[in-house]
Design a protein around this motif. Structure first.
Motif, PDB file in Angstrom:
ATOM      1  N   PHE A  65     -23.140  11.999   2.849  1.00 58.66           N
ATOM      2  CA  PHE A  65     -21.842  11.756   2.221  1.00 58.66           C
ATOM      3  C   PHE A  65     -20.702  12.095   3.174  1.00 58.66           C
ATOM      4  CE2 PHE A  65     -24.731  12.731  -1.304  1.00 58.66           C
ATOM      5  CZ  PHE A  65     -24.512  11.636  -2.130  1.00 58.66           C
ATOM      6  N   SER A  66     -19.604  11.387   3.014  1.00 59.47           N
ATOM      7  CA  SER A  66     -18.374  11.679   3.750  1.00 59.47           C
ATOM      8  C   SER A  66     -17.208  11.493   2.784  1.00 59.47           C
ATOM      9  CB  SER A  66     -18.224  10.747   4.955  1.00 59.47           C
ATOM     10  OG  SER A  66     -18.229   9.378   4.537  1.00 59.47           O
ATOM     11  N   GLY A  67     -16.050  11.925   3.199  1.00 55.96           N
ATOM     12  CA  GLY A  67     -14.908  11.795   2.283  1.00 55.96           C
ATOM     13  C   GLY A  67     -13.588  11.953   3.001  1.00 55.96           C
ATOM     14  N   PHE A  68     -12.516  11.610   2.281  1.00 57.49           N
ATOM     15  CA  PHE A  68     -11.177  11.851   2.820  1.00 57.49           C
ATOM     16  C   PHE A  68     -10.365  12.631   1.788  1.00 57.49           C
ATOM     17  CE2 PHE A  68     -10.550   7.486   0.958  1.00 57.49           C
ATOM     18  CZ  PHE A  68      -9.557   7.775   0.028  1.00 57.49           C
ATOM     19  N   ALA A  69      -9.320  13.295   2.288  1.00 62.04           N
ATOM     20  CA  ALA A  69      -8.432  14.078   1.433  1.00 62.04           C
ATOM     21  C   ALA A  69      -6.995  13.852   1.884  1.00 62.04           C
ATOM     22  CB  ALA A  69      -8.792  15.561   1.498  1.00 62.04           C
ATOM     23  N   PHE A  70      -6.075  14.038   0.951  1.00 65.02           N
ATOM     24  CA  PHE A  70      -4.654  13.938   1.293  1.00 65.02           C
ATOM     25  C   PHE A  70      -3.869  14.891   0.397  1.00 65.02           C
ATOM     26  CE2 PHE A  70      -5.684  10.536  -1.722  1.00 65.02           C
ATOM     27  CZ  PHE A  70      -4.794  10.794  -2.765  1.00 65.02           C
ATOM     28  N   GLY A  71      -2.725  15.320   0.883  1.00 63.71           N
ATOM     29  CA  GLY A  71      -1.849  16.202   0.112  1.00 63.71           C
ATOM     30  C   GLY A  71      -0.421  15.714   0.178  1.00 63.71           C
ATOM     31  N   ILE A  72       0.209  15.579  -0.990  1.00 65.54           N
ATOM     32  CA  ILE A  72       1.558  15.025  -1.086  1.00 65.54           C
ATOM     33  C   ILE A  72       2.498  16.106  -1.613  1.00 65.54           C
ATOM     34  CG2 ILE A  72       2.985  13.253  -2.183  1.00 65.54           C
ATOM     35  CD1 ILE A  72       0.342  11.670  -2.600  1.00 65.54           C
ATOM     36  N   GLY A  73       3.611  16.317  -0.927  1.00 66.60           N
ATOM     37  CA  GLY A  73       4.650  17.228  -1.403  1.00 66.60           C
ATOM     38  C   GLY A  73       5.592  16.479  -2.345  1.00 66.60           C
ATOM     39  N   ILE A  74       5.567  16.847  -3.624  1.00 64.82           N
ATOM     40  CA  ILE A  74       6.354  16.096  -4.611  1.00 64.82           C
ATOM     41  C   ILE A  74       7.846  16.242  -4.342  1.00 64.82           C
ATOM     42  CG2 ILE A  74       6.848  15.834  -7.078  1.00 64.82           C
ATOM     43  CD1 ILE A  74       4.057  16.830  -7.664  1.00 64.82           C
ATOM     44  N   GLU A  75       8.283  17.440  -3.988  1.00 63.24           N
ATOM     45  CA  GLU A  75       9.716  17.633  -3.696  1.00 63.24           C
ATOM     46  C   GLU A  75      10.175  16.734  -2.558  1.00 63.24           C
ATOM     47  OE1 GLU A  75       8.767  21.434  -5.877  1.00 63.24           O
ATOM     48  OE2 GLU A  75       7.720  20.053  -4.560  1.00 63.24           O
ATOM     49  N   LEU A  78      -0.050   6.020 -10.240  1.00 63.52           N
ATOM     50  CA  LEU A  78      -0.414   5.113  -9.150  1.00 63.52           C
ATOM     51  C   LEU A  78      -1.872   5.310  -8.731  1.00 63.52           C
ATOM     52  CD1 LEU A  78       2.758   5.196  -6.840  1.00 63.52           C
ATOM     53  CD2 LEU A  78       1.950   3.306  -8.253  1.00 63.52           C
ATOM     54  N   PHE A  79      -2.294   6.560  -8.614  1.00 64.13           N
ATOM     55  CA  PHE A  79      -3.666   6.815  -8.161  1.00 64.13           C
ATOM     56  C   PHE A  79      -4.689   6.638  -9.277  1.00 64.13           C
ATOM     57  CE2 PHE A  79      -1.466   8.993  -4.624  1.00 64.13           C
ATOM     58  CZ  PHE A  79      -2.148   8.406  -3.570  1.00 64.13           C
ATOM     59  N   GLU A  80      -4.302   6.930 -10.505  1.00 66.31           N
ATOM     60  CA  GLU A  80      -5.231   6.689 -11.614  1.00 66.31           C
ATOM     61  C   GLU A  80      -5.524   5.200 -11.770  1.00 66.31           C
ATOM     62  OE1 GLU A  80      -3.660   8.639 -15.087  1.00 66.31           O
ATOM     63  OE2 GLU A  80      -4.657  10.542 -14.576  1.00 66.31           O
ATOM     64  N   ALA A  81      -4.566   4.364 -11.346  1.00 66.71           N
ATOM     65  CA  ALA A  81      -4.768   2.914 -11.429  1.00 66.71           C
ATOM     66  C   ALA A  81      -5.871   2.430 -10.496  1.00 66.71           C
ATOM     67  CB  ALA A  81      -3.460   2.194 -11.109  1.00 66.71           C
ATOM     68  N   ILE A  82      -6.221   3.234  -9.472  1.00 69.67           N
ATOM     69  CA  ILE A  82      -7.292   2.831  -8.545  1.00 69.67           C
ATOM     70  C   ILE A  82      -8.512   3.754  -8.659  1.00 69.67           C
ATOM     71  CG2 ILE A  82      -5.762   1.655  -6.922  1.00 69.67           C
ATOM     72  CD1 ILE A  82      -5.852   4.151  -5.142  1.00 69.67           C
ATOM     73  N   GLY A  83      -8.642   4.405  -9.829  1.00 65.80           N
ATOM     74  CA  GLY A  83      -9.888   5.103 -10.118  1.00 65.80           C
ATOM     75  C   GLY A  83      -9.903   6.606  -9.973  1.00 65.80           C
ATOM     76  N   LEU A 124      -9.303   5.618   4.003  1.00 64.77           N
ATOM     77  CA  LEU A 124      -8.142   6.498   3.835  1.00 64.77           C
ATOM     78  C   LEU A 124      -6.847   5.747   4.104  1.00 64.77           C
ATOM     79  CD1 LEU A 124      -6.642   9.200   3.574  1.00 64.77           C
ATOM     80  CD2 LEU A 124      -7.261   9.695   5.955  1.00 64.77           C
ATOM     81  N   LYS A 125      -6.795   5.001   5.213  1.00 66.71           N
ATOM     82  CA  LYS A 125      -5.573   4.275   5.562  1.00 66.71           C
ATOM     83  C   LYS A 125      -5.231   3.217   4.520  1.00 66.71           C
ATOM     84  CE  LYS A 125      -4.360   3.444   9.749  1.00 66.71           C
ATOM     85  NZ  LYS A 125      -4.273   2.925  11.140  1.00 66.71           N
ATOM     86  N   GLN A 126      -6.230   2.566   3.962  1.00 65.10           N
ATOM     87  CA  GLN A 126      -5.980   1.564   2.920  1.00 65.10           C
ATOM     88  C   GLN A 126      -5.393   2.210   1.672  1.00 65.10           C
ATOM     89  OE1 GLN A 126      -9.930  -0.055   2.587  1.00 65.10           O
ATOM     90  NE2 GLN A 126      -9.491  -1.805   3.931  1.00 65.10           N
ATOM     91  N   THR A 127      -5.905   3.387   1.338  1.00 70.39           N
ATOM     92  CA  THR A 127      -5.393   4.100   0.162  1.00 70.39           C
ATOM     93  C   THR A 127      -3.945   4.528   0.375  1.00 70.39           C
ATOM     94  OG1 THR A 127      -7.626   4.921  -0.317  1.00 70.39           O
ATOM     95  CG2 THR A 127      -5.790   6.059  -1.385  1.00 70.39           C
ATOM     96  N   GLY A 177       0.078  14.943   4.252  1.00 71.62           N
ATOM     97  CA  GLY A 177      -0.938  15.168   5.265  1.00 71.62           C
ATOM     98  C   GLY A 177      -2.253  14.598   4.756  1.00 71.62           C
ATOM     99  N   CYS A 178      -3.145  14.253   5.674  1.00 71.62           N
ATOM    100  CA  CYS A 178      -4.404  13.632   5.248  1.00 71.62           C
ATOM    101  C   CYS A 178      -5.457  13.767   6.342  1.00 71.62           C
ATOM    102  CB  CYS A 178      -4.186  12.160   4.896  1.00 71.62           C
ATOM    103  SG  CYS A 178      -3.579  11.159   6.281  1.00 71.62           S
ATOM    104  N   GLY A 179      -6.673  13.337   6.050  1.00 71.78           N
ATOM    105  CA  GLY A 179      -7.734  13.360   7.043  1.00 71.78           C
ATOM    106  C   GLY A 179      -9.100  13.215   6.399  1.00 71.78           C
TER     107      GLY A 179
END
Length: 349
Positions: A313-323, A129-134, A236-239, A294-296
């Motif tokens: 520069f600025s950026g966003f990060a997120f972390g997904i728990g696969i389980e 899913l994420f590779e599809a958007i770069g 971030l919210k759009q992603t 979680g994200c920010g």
């Protein structure tokens, strides 16, 4: 005494000669298409405890001139036996293949096909899913040092924020530990690459937590990072909106203010599971909502630690728990099922 020894040697010579003739007659008679009989022939004559092995043991007791007389005969006979065994096996395989080619209605040979573990399936789904958007996927070590796992991510020494993640330490001076998140991979990547950066870092992480239906000391994360000029919380919210809708479809989700040392502002994302079943009530603790990530926005101090200018520069990060994601999508009530290797559970996927 010499007479007795001489007679014994002659006796051994005659015995070996008779055995050679018996083997010669036996192998010339063999003619079968039964794979079991072919294997029995191979073991009987050419196996470790077969007739040729016994023959060579007796052969050692002969005198040099006798060995010269009989050695060539034994070797030629053994070679002949090998050729017969190979020929019988080839004929059997050819016959079997011809039988298949002649009759396509014959049933094939059934085999058990393995399945992907639900964690692997979910990991690859999210990555796609994420590779599809770069985004590109990068990996890093599971045994980390303090700098990449904590300090560079804005966890100061002796700061209470370090207590948020109970850690498995390996040794001191320097501090080595099992990584508590894959954010350490992002630090390593930013140390060697300049923006724009758009990466995913999947992998196993470890935290010294009690094992329950909802948590484990080892689990899997996929963390994302995007750094460029003009990146905002709206991006971030759009992603996240794209990810939730692609994975779950049209569902309710929410952002809740939260705290992470490496992002500011920070948020947690919950997906509404409902309370329609006992599993829903169990995994959401009766609220209907399950935290999935979680994200920010990346804290400026984190960018400074990897020599990226936060003024430009600025950026966003997120972390997904696969389980957690798999719990929600597959309606699994206990996170421990993933690690039990119970075939009754795994074959459902």
């Amino acid at each position: 005494m010499q007479n007795i020894f001489f007679h014994y040697i002659l006796y051994m010579q005659e015995k070996i000669f008779r055995e050679i003739e018996e083997i010669r007659k036996s192998i010339q008679k063999i003619n079968t298409k039964d794979i079991k009989e072919i294997e029995e022939f191979h073991v009987k004559y050419l196996g470790k405890k077969g007739k040729f092995s016994k023959l060579f043991k007796s052969f050692r007791k002969l005198l040099p001139y006798q060995k010269k007389q009989l050695g060539e005969s034994i070797n030629q006979l053994k070679k002949q036996a090998k050729e017969i065994s190979s020929k019988l096996k080839e004929e059997k395989v050819t016959t079997f293949q011809e039988g298949i080619l002649e009759d396509f209605t014959k049933p094939g040979i059934s085999c058990i096909i393995g399945r992907r573990h639900p964690i692997s399936t979910m990991k690859h789904t999210i990555i796609n899913l994420f590779e599809a958007i770069g985004f590109i996927t990068v990996e890093g070590p599971e045994i980390e040092d303090d700098w990449h796992n904590f300090t560079a991510l804005n966890f100061p020494d002796h700061h209470p924020s370090r207590d948020m993640q109970d850690t498995f330490f390996i040794e001191k001076n320097p501090d080595l530990l099992l990584r508590t998140h894959t954010s350490s991979v992002q630090i390593r990547y930013m140390e060697n690459h300049r923006p724009p950066i758009r990466i995913l870092s999947p992998g196993r992480v470890y935290r010294n937590e009690a094992i329950t239906a909802r948590s484990h000391c080892m689990f899997h994360q996929i963390e994302g990072l995007y750094v460029n000029k003009g990146v905002s919380f709206t991006n971030l919210k759009q992603t996240i909106h794209y990810f939730i809708n692609e994975l779950f479809g049209s569902v309710r989700y929410r952002f809740r203010p939260s705290y992470f040392p490496f992002t500011e502002p920070s948020a947690e994302v919950d997906v509404y599971c409902g309370l329609e079943s006992e599993i829903d009530r169990s995994i959401t603790k009766g609220t209907g909502w399950l935290e999935v990530m979680g994200c920010g926005m990346v804290d400026p101090h984190v960018l400074q630690n990897v020599d990226i200018d936060p003024e430009n520069f600025s950026g966003f990060a997120f972390g997904i728990g696969i389980e957690r994601i798999a719990l929600l999508l597959y309606k699994i009530e206990d996170i421990r099922f993933y690690f039990d290797n119970d075939i009754r559970f795994l074959k459902q996927f």
